[in-house]
Design a protein around this motif. Structure first.
Motif, mmCIF file in Angstrom:
data_model
loop_
_atom_site.group_PDB
_atom_site.id
_atom_site.type_symbol
_atom_site.label_atom_id
_atom_site.label_comp_id
_atom_site.label_asym_id
_atom_site.label_seq_id
_atom_site.Cartn_x
_atom_site.Cartn_y
_atom_site.Cartn_z
ATOM 1 N N PHE A 256 0.905 -1.367 -0.034
ATOM 2 C CA PHE A 256 -0.128 0.168 0.164
ATOM 3 C C PHE A 256 1.011 1.346 0.069
ATOM 4 C CE2 PHE A 256 -3.159 2.688 2.641
ATOM 5 C CZ PHE A 256 -3.781 3.329 1.521
ATOM 6 N N VAL A 257 0.600 2.185 -0.894
ATOM 7 C CA VAL A 257 1.247 3.544 -1.037
ATOM 8 C C VAL A 257 0.601 4.523 -0.600
ATOM 9 C CG1 VAL A 257 2.599 4.997 -2.641
ATOM 10 C CG2 VAL A 257 2.924 2.426 -2.734
ATOM 11 N N ILE A 258 1.065 5.224 0.271
ATOM 12 C CA ILE A 258 0.216 6.845 0.459
ATOM 13 C C ILE A 258 1.008 7.897 0.217
ATOM 14 C CG2 ILE A 258 -0.726 8.050 2.413
ATOM 15 C CD1 ILE A 258 -0.633 5.474 4.115
ATOM 16 N N VAL A 259 0.496 8.479 -0.907
ATOM 17 C CA VAL A 259 1.004 9.705 -1.326
ATOM 18 C C VAL A 259 0.782 11.149 -0.564
ATOM 19 C CG1 VAL A 259 1.552 11.126 -3.553
ATOM 20 C CG2 VAL A 259 0.953 8.582 -3.613
ATOM 21 N N GLY A 260 1.801 11.615 -0.255
ATOM 22 C CA GLY A 260 1.572 12.878 0.704
ATOM 23 C C GLY A 260 1.358 14.109 -0.122
ATOM 24 N N PRO A 261 2.470 14.627 -0.923
ATOM 25 C CA PRO A 261 2.489 15.953 -1.444
ATOM 26 C C PRO A 261 1.578 15.848 -2.611
ATOM 27 C CG PRO A 261 4.787 15.094 -1.562
ATOM 28 C CD PRO A 261 3.637 14.039 -0.857
ATOM 29 N N GLU A 262 1.340 17.100 -3.511
ATOM 30 C CA GLU A 262 0.605 17.112 -4.761
ATOM 31 C C GLU A 262 1.435 16.770 -5.904
ATOM 32 O OE1 GLU A 262 1.219 19.599 -2.532
ATOM 33 O OE2 GLU A 262 1.710 21.502 -3.591
ATOM 34 N N ALA A 263 2.683 17.115 -5.822
ATOM 35 C CA ALA A 263 3.746 17.084 -7.041
ATOM 36 C C ALA A 263 3.599 15.772 -7.555
ATOM 37 C CB ALA A 263 5.041 17.667 -6.647
ATOM 38 N N PRO A 264 3.816 14.570 -6.910
ATOM 39 C CA PRO A 264 3.836 13.360 -7.511
ATOM 40 C C PRO A 264 2.485 12.818 -8.206
ATOM 41 C CG PRO A 264 4.544 13.045 -5.263
ATOM 42 C CD PRO A 264 4.268 14.659 -5.402
ATOM 43 N N LEU A 265 1.263 13.566 -7.487
ATOM 44 C CA LEU A 265 -0.088 13.175 -8.101
ATOM 45 C C LEU A 265 -0.251 13.867 -9.264
ATOM 46 C CD1 LEU A 265 -1.872 13.885 -4.557
ATOM 47 C CD2 LEU A 265 -1.529 11.584 -5.761
ATOM 48 N N ALA A 266 -0.002 15.238 -9.325
ATOM 49 C CA ALA A 266 0.161 15.965 -10.626
ATOM 50 C C ALA A 266 0.906 15.045 -11.731
ATOM 51 C CB ALA A 266 0.592 17.178 -10.382
ATOM 52 N N ALA B 67 0.350 -0.558 -12.482
ATOM 53 C CA ALA B 67 1.339 -1.657 -12.227
ATOM 54 C C ALA B 67 0.513 -2.712 -10.971
ATOM 55 C CB ALA B 67 2.454 -1.226 -11.545
ATOM 56 N N GLY B 68 -0.746 -2.465 -10.541
ATOM 57 C CA GLY B 68 -1.329 -3.255 -9.710
ATOM 58 C C GLY B 68 -0.881 -3.079 -8.210
ATOM 59 N N VAL B 69 -0.307 -1.729 -8.064
ATOM 60 C CA VAL B 69 0.034 -1.256 -6.548
ATOM 61 C C VAL B 69 -1.000 -0.711 -5.968
ATOM 62 C CG1 VAL B 69 1.799 -0.317 -5.067
ATOM 63 C CG2 VAL B 69 2.425 -1.593 -7.229
ATOM 64 N N LEU B 70 -1.821 -1.087 -4.900
ATOM 65 C CA LEU B 70 -2.708 -0.278 -4.227
ATOM 66 C C LEU B 70 -2.057 1.076 -3.723
ATOM 67 C CD1 LEU B 70 -6.056 -0.482 -3.040
ATOM 68 C CD2 LEU B 70 -4.738 -1.095 -0.737
ATOM 69 N N VAL B 71 -3.048 2.135 -3.969
ATOM 70 C CA VAL B 71 -2.495 3.561 -3.628
ATOM 71 C C VAL B 71 -3.613 4.510 -3.259
ATOM 72 C CG1 VAL B 71 -2.591 4.012 -6.179
ATOM 73 C CG2 VAL B 71 -1.191 5.429 -4.616
#
Ligand code: AMP
Ligand code: GLY
Length: 421
Positions: free
Chosen positions: A65-75, A85-89
């Protein structure tokens, strides 16, 4: 579960701290992390805006499970690459992240959703933008369309400031972010934030907060990323929150779903509240920093279950267990911030503080050097406390802050003044 959190600030330290308390967390890695996070979890160097690199790292480390903190990787589409890739995020797709990355996109969605927000117009050229400003007069708000690190908004109290902002934006001060400009009606009222988990279909409010954006006491001086926050926000009472959910958040999420770009993650709704009526100022597609720190303090270990339910589309059956408590965080910043400041100054006394489930010093910008903790950013520590009342939380946060030996740092003494009366 093996969990990976992306980010390196106080927001991610507080997320890591809460997630770690949940027995479902077997192993926690934070990339890149910081010196405080390294005391509770493994930290790893990783280019978190590179989707391929993040997918590779997740696979190598058997991350569940990956938790994304900031906006830049999301954008940048990191959540998309992980999902492919089938990784839960936990975190929205790049298309859904436009709710933060593009102000004109958000306006369009609000129009379609009939969500109350400021009247506006969009421009790609200076002259018509200036004509609009002259026609409407001040106060008026000028915004660069794209991500501008929180600096792309000019609240102009007089016409000339607004006209100058147009020259700056089309003159390239904000690079590509300023190629399109949104001009908005100035809204009066009190600002507060609502945090809502979304799984693409269902939504669940996980709390309210207010922050202090100005560097100086009495909310004066330059804008910052936030000098302190508290939760809950008294102005966002149950009634106002219910209105914001039904009139703003739910129709926005329905519109995103209708467009084929459902939003999954945390929606941070910045609201302007006047006479009990909420209007949208802006959306962010991530937790606020430092608002996250007070939310994590209050929610604790259940956060992992909630984020996991959002990522798996199970929010319909999820619920938040609330204690009737209050939390406050005080940001300790490097002297000079948000202007020029020194890096590498030594912070002492952190090991002597008593930290537990009600008081924590989250690290925002620190690193370890020669066995010492040194400041590595502008906002450096988030001294956070939870208690039965806000004034008790404040007293505890400030007595913790006073125990930090860092002559090169400073903090505001009046966090929460509006709520404390
Ligand atoms: P934003 O990045 O859109 O949140 O804008 C930064 C800050 O500017 C907000 O937190 C508000 O304090 C202020 N602001 C933005 N839009 C408006 C508006 N239409 N009316 C009044 N204040 C605004
Ligand atoms: N504290 C404001 C933000 O995270 O955008």
């Amino acid at each position: 579960m093996n969990i990976l959190i992306l980010g390196s600030g106080g927001r991610e330290h507080s997320l890591a701290w809460a997630v770690m308390q949940n027995p479902k967390c077997d192993r926690l890695i934070v990339a890149p992390g910081n010196a405080g996070i390294a005391q509770i979890a493994d930290c790893a160097a990783l280019d978190i805006e590179n989707g391929g690199a993040v997918v590779g790292f997740a696979e190598e480390n058997a991350i569940d499970f990956v938790i994304v903190g900031p906006e830049a990787p999301l954008a940048a589409g990191v959540a998309d690459r992980l999902r492919e890739a089938g990784v839960l995020v936990f975190g929205p797709s790049a298309e859904a992240a436009l709710l933060e990355a593009s102000k004109s996109f958000t306006k369009e969605v609000c129009d379609a959703a009939n969500a109350p927000t400021a009247a506006y117009a969009r421009f790609t050229e200076a002259e018509p933008a200036k004509a609009y400003i002259r026609e409407h007069g001040a106060p008026i708000v000028v915004k660069a369309d794209g991500l501008a690190a929180g600096k792309g908004v000019i609240v102009a109290m007089d016409e000339q400031t607004a006209l100058d902002a147009i020259d700056d934006m089309f003159g390239g001060t904000f690079g590509g972010a300023g190629a399109e400009v949104v001009i908005e009606e100035f809204m009066e009222g009190e600002e507060a934030s609502l945090f809502v988990l979304c799984d693409g279909e269902d939504i669940l409010s996980i709390g309210t907060a207010q922050d202090h954006k100005r560097v100086g006491e009495g909310d004066t001086g330059l804008n910052t990323g936030g000098m302190g926050a508290y939760s809950p926000a008294p102005v966002l009472n149950e009634e106002v929150e219910a209105r914001a959910m039904e009139e703003i958040v739910r129709p926005t999420m329905a519109e995103m779903q209708r467009r084929g770009t459902p939003f999954q993650g945390v929606l941070y709704a910045g609201l302007m509240i006047q006479d009990g009526k909420p209007r949208l100022v802006e959306y962010n597609v991530r937790f606020g920093d430092p608002e996250c720190q007070v939310l994590m303090m209050r929610l604790g270990a259940q956060v992992l279950d909630l984020l996991h339910a959002a990522a798996e589309g199970r929010l319909r059956d999820a619920q938040v267990n609330w204690a009737d408590d209050h939390a406050m965080t005080v940001v300790m910043a490097a002297r000079g911030y948000p202007g020029a400041y020194e890096k590498g100054t030594v912070i002492r006394g952190l090991n002597d503080l008593s930290e537990d489930s009600r008081t924590m010093v989250f690290h925002a910008g620190t690193k370890a050097a020669d066995g010492q903790i040194v400041a590595s950013g502008g906002r450096v520590l988030n001294v956070t406390a939870r208690a039965d009342t806000l004034s008790e939380a404040r007293d505890n946060a400030y007595s913790l802050a006073d125990g930090v030996d860092w002559p090169d740092g400073f903090f505001r003494r009046d966090i929460g003044w509006r709520a404390l009366g």
